[in-house]
Design a protein around this motif. Structure first.
Motif, PDB file in Angstrom:
ATOM      1  N   ASP A  69       0.849  -1.143   0.010  1.00  0.00           N
ATOM      2  CA  ASP A  69       0.051  -0.019   0.109  1.00  0.00           C
ATOM      3  C   ASP A  69       0.779   1.338  -0.020  1.00  0.00           C
ATOM      4  OD1 ASP A  69       1.009   0.089   2.454  1.00  0.00           O
ATOM      5  OD2 ASP A  69      -0.907   0.083   3.747  1.00  0.00           O
ATOM      6  N   SER A  70       2.171   0.946  -0.150  1.00  0.00           N
ATOM      7  CA  SER A  70       2.914   2.317  -0.178  1.00  0.00           C
ATOM      8  C   SER A  70       3.539   2.812  -1.570  1.00  0.00           C
ATOM      9  CB  SER A  70       4.440   1.896   0.681  1.00  0.00           C
ATOM     10  OG  SER A  70       4.982   0.779  -0.231  1.00  0.00           O
ATOM     11  N   GLU A  71       2.987   2.455  -2.681  1.00  0.00           N
ATOM     12  CA  GLU A  71       3.289   2.841  -3.795  1.00  0.00           C
ATOM     13  C   GLU A  71       2.325   3.849  -4.249  1.00  0.00           C
ATOM     14  OE1 GLU A  71       6.147   2.262  -5.884  1.00  0.00           O
ATOM     15  OE2 GLU A  71       6.794   1.357  -4.066  1.00  0.00           O
ATOM     16  N   PRO A  72       2.759   5.385  -4.659  1.00  0.00           N
ATOM     17  CA  PRO A  72       1.899   6.058  -5.314  1.00  0.00           C
ATOM     18  C   PRO A  72       1.083   5.903  -6.354  1.00  0.00           C
ATOM     19  CG  PRO A  72       4.221   6.779  -5.684  1.00  0.00           C
ATOM     20  CD  PRO A  72       4.267   5.440  -4.948  1.00  0.00           C
ATOM     21  N   SER A  73       0.136   6.624  -6.581  1.00  0.00           N
ATOM     22  CA  SER A  73      -0.838   6.476  -7.881  1.00  0.00           C
ATOM     23  C   SER A  73      -0.106   7.175  -9.000  1.00  0.00           C
ATOM     24  CB  SER A  73      -2.383   7.038  -7.393  1.00  0.00           C
ATOM     25  OG  SER A  73      -1.975   8.642  -7.365  1.00  0.00           O
ATOM     26  N   VAL A  74       0.753   8.012  -8.870  1.00  0.00           N
ATOM     27  CA  VAL A  74       1.580   8.501  -9.826  1.00  0.00           C
ATOM     28  C   VAL A  74       2.953   8.041 -10.032  1.00  0.00           C
ATOM     29  CG1 VAL A  74       0.266  10.641  -9.881  1.00  0.00           C
ATOM     30  CG2 VAL A  74       2.132  10.525  -8.703  1.00  0.00           C
ATOM     31  N   ARG A  75       3.453   7.773 -11.458  1.00  0.00           N
ATOM     32  CA  ARG A  75       4.796   7.406 -11.695  1.00  0.00           C
ATOM     33  C   ARG A  75       5.535   8.571 -12.066  1.00  0.00           C
ATOM     34  NH1 ARG A  75       5.720   2.016 -13.330  1.00  0.00           N
ATOM     35  NH2 ARG A  75       6.898   2.952 -14.763  1.00  0.00           N
ATOM     36  N   ILE A  76       6.791   8.893 -11.295  1.00  0.00           N
ATOM     37  CA  ILE A  76       7.606  10.072 -11.309  1.00  0.00           C
ATOM     38  C   ILE A  76       8.918   9.491 -11.879  1.00  0.00           C
ATOM     39  CG2 ILE A  76       8.463  12.148 -10.613  1.00  0.00           C
ATOM     40  CD1 ILE A  76       6.311  12.279  -8.637  1.00  0.00           C
ATOM     41  N   THR A  77       9.102  10.118 -12.854  1.00  0.00           N
ATOM     42  CA  THR A  77      10.769   9.655 -13.515  1.00  0.00           C
ATOM     43  C   THR A  77      11.293  10.907 -13.406  1.00  0.00           C
ATOM     44  OG1 THR A  77      10.018   7.835 -15.032  1.00  0.00           O
ATOM     45  CG2 THR A  77      12.424   9.080 -15.385  1.00  0.00           C
ATOM     46  N   LEU A  78      12.596  11.114 -12.531  1.00  0.00           N
ATOM     47  CA  LEU A  78      13.470  12.368 -12.385  1.00  0.00           C
ATOM     48  C   LEU A  78      14.273  12.043 -13.218  1.00  0.00           C
ATOM     49  CD1 LEU A  78      14.503  14.770 -10.775  1.00  0.00           C
ATOM     50  CD2 LEU A  78      15.479  12.990  -9.199  1.00  0.00           C
ATOM     51  N   TYR A  79      14.712  12.988 -14.112  1.00  0.00           N
ATOM     52  CA  TYR A  79      15.711  13.257 -15.070  1.00  0.00           C
ATOM     53  C   TYR A  79      16.760  14.402 -14.289  1.00  0.00           C
ATOM     54  CZ  TYR A  79      13.638  10.368 -18.567  1.00  0.00           C
ATOM     55  OH  TYR A  79      12.987   9.538 -19.296  1.00  0.00           O
ATOM     56  N   GLN A  80      17.757  14.020 -13.666  1.00  0.00           N
ATOM     57  CA  GLN A  80      18.513  14.908 -12.823  1.00  0.00           C
ATOM     58  C   GLN A  80      19.764  15.333 -13.566  1.00  0.00           C
ATOM     59  OE1 GLN A  80      18.244  16.167  -9.704  1.00  0.00           O
ATOM     60  NE2 GLN A  80      19.869  17.286 -10.081  1.00  0.00           N
ATOM     61  N   GLY A  81      20.002  16.577 -13.598  1.00  0.00           N
ATOM     62  CA  GLY A  81      21.250  17.033 -14.219  1.00  0.00           C
ATOM     63  C   GLY A  81      22.356  16.736 -13.247  1.00  0.00           C
ATOM     64  N   TYR A  82      23.670  15.933 -13.744  1.00  0.00           N
ATOM     65  CA  TYR A  82      24.384  15.699 -13.083  1.00  0.00           C
ATOM     66  C   TYR A  82      25.024  16.291 -12.220  1.00  0.00           C
ATOM     67  CZ  TYR A  82      27.437  11.361 -11.953  1.00  0.00           C
ATOM     68  OH  TYR A  82      27.889  10.388 -11.475  1.00  0.00           O
ATOM     69  N   PRO A  83      25.001  16.146 -10.744  1.00  0.00           N
ATOM     70  CA  PRO A  83      25.760  17.186  -9.825  1.00  0.00           C
ATOM     71  C   PRO A  83      27.183  16.675  -9.576  1.00  0.00           C
ATOM     72  CG  PRO A  83      24.300  15.439  -8.807  1.00  0.00           C
ATOM     73  CD  PRO A  83      24.055  15.042 -10.091  1.00  0.00           C
ATOM     74  N   LYS A  84      27.775  17.682  -9.100  1.00  0.00           N
ATOM     75  CA  LYS A  84      29.163  17.096  -8.395  1.00  0.00           C
ATOM     76  C   LYS A  84      29.180  16.521  -6.956  1.00  0.00           C
ATOM     77  CE  LYS A  84      29.966  21.886  -6.484  1.00  0.00           C
ATOM     78  NZ  LYS A  84      30.919  23.073  -6.622  1.00  0.00           N
ATOM     79  N   GLY A  85      30.052  16.122  -6.693  1.00  0.00           N
ATOM     80  CA  GLY A  85      30.347  15.210  -5.364  1.00  0.00           C
ATOM     81  C   GLY A  85      29.349  14.090  -4.860  1.00  0.00           C
ATOM     82  N   ASP A  86      28.875  14.000  -3.868  1.00  0.00           N
ATOM     83  CA  ASP A  86      28.082  12.930  -3.378  1.00  0.00           C
ATOM     84  C   ASP A  86      26.583  13.388  -3.387  1.00  0.00           C
ATOM     85  OD1 ASP A  86      27.941  14.549  -1.155  1.00  0.00           O
ATOM     86  OD2 ASP A  86      28.477  12.890   0.102  1.00  0.00           O
ATOM     87  N   LYS A  87      26.215  14.347  -4.101  1.00  0.00           N
ATOM     88  CA  LYS A  87      24.880  14.920  -4.132  1.00  0.00           C
ATOM     89  C   LYS A  87      23.959  13.917  -4.739  1.00  0.00           C
ATOM     90  CE  LYS A  87      26.273  19.699  -4.011  1.00  0.00           C
ATOM     91  NZ  LYS A  87      26.222  21.171  -4.938  1.00  0.00           N
ATOM     92  N   LEU A  88      24.448  13.325  -5.732  1.00  0.00           N
ATOM     93  CA  LEU A  88      23.245  12.454  -6.507  1.00  0.00           C
ATOM     94  C   LEU A  88      22.858  11.182  -5.566  1.00  0.00           C
ATOM     95  CD1 LEU A  88      21.950  11.754  -8.970  1.00  0.00           C
ATOM     96  CD2 LEU A  88      23.953  10.396  -9.815  1.00  0.00           C
ATOM     97  N   GLU A  89      23.954  10.735  -4.542  1.00  0.00           N
ATOM     98  CA  GLU A  89      23.549   9.849  -3.640  1.00  0.00           C
ATOM     99  C   GLU A  89      22.283  10.436  -2.861  1.00  0.00           C
ATOM    100  OE1 GLU A  89      26.809   7.993  -1.728  1.00  0.00           O
ATOM    101  OE2 GLU A  89      27.751   7.746  -3.409  1.00  0.00           O
TER     102      GLU A  89
END
Length: 245
Positions: A69-89
């Motif tokens: 019951d934890s999955e949302p009703s919308v599917r979101i795909t995030l296209y993230q501009g590649y960041p520096k350091g460990d920000k992506l984590e």
């Protein structure tokens, strides 16, 4: 209740081995008769009881099967501009907690960090493990995918496959509330959001996104950091679509 992901779950008994088995026995100190949840990654939870523990594995008996019951009703795909350091984590971990379905790092014109192919592959392996860990921690019914790093051109080709695309532009756009109203009125459930790297979007990139039909939105009058913007956007969309009730 502890939660573990296993592929191809079937039958009345499930065997867990490897690192997960070691974690159950050594870290969680669980014993026969204790309960835990197993998810096959398809939105179904298997409520299990430990039947037997051996040196290398844990045998579970399936007690019940329920829809996650934890999955949302919308599917979101995030296209993230590649960041520096460990920000992506940080972005991966927190966006999965908020309910994102897929995360795709994108090498953009103003990306400061520009890993080579070998480095990108190594980081991708770590990122997918982080996604698994985050999905376990927050009780997701799927393991969100972290895609391989792609180019801006590859991203624009992919965007055509989504029902709606929201381009969050630091130079302004429609209020997010207005954009979400358009999406909900059309009963759209598949949304792509595009976030720029530290330096924002190059004007050529911004024009390309607008020409592709992406809806340009703003997250307010303050400029958000690249690691803050996706979390704010996902939270707002989840709230507006009733997925934080």
């Amino acid at each position: 209740m502890p939660r573990f992901f296993i592929e191809n779950v079937s039958g009345d008994f499930i065997t867990i081995s490897g690192q997960d088995a070691s974690h159950i026995v050594k870290s969680l100190r669980m014993k026969p008769g204790d309960s835990l949840t197993v998810c096959g990654g398809q939105g179904v939870d298997f409520i299990c009881e430990i039947a037997e523990i051996t040196d290398n594995s844990v045998l579970l008996k399936v007690i019940d099967k329920v829809d996650t019951d934890s999955e949302p009703s919308v599917r979101i795909t995030l296209y993230q501009g590649y960041p520096k350091g460990d920000k992506l984590e940080l972005i991966i971990e927190k966006s999965i907690e908020l309910g994102v379905n897929r995360i795709v790092p994108v090498l953009m014109q103003r990306s400061v960090s520009r890993p080579d192919t070998k480095s990108a592959v190594k980081k991708h392996e770590r990122h997918q493990k982080l996604a698994l860990s985050a999905a376990k921690q927050c009780g997701r019914g799927i393991i969100p995918e972290v895609g391989q790093m792609i180019s801006f051109r590859q991203m624009t080709a992919e965007l055509a496959g989504h029902q709606a695309v929201i381009f969050f532009y630091e130079c302004g756009g429609e209020p997010l509330s207005a954009v979400i109203e358009k999406i909900t009125s059309r009963q759209i459930t598949d949304i792509a959001i595009v976030i720029g790297p530290e330096g924002g979007f190059d004007p050529v990139e911004a024009d390309a996104l607008k020409e592709s039909g992406a809806m340009t939105a703003t997250l307010g009058k303050r400029i958000l950091r690249t690691e803050t913007a996706p979390l704010a956007a996902i939270s707002a969309i989840m709230f507006a679509t009733g997925n934080m009730d």
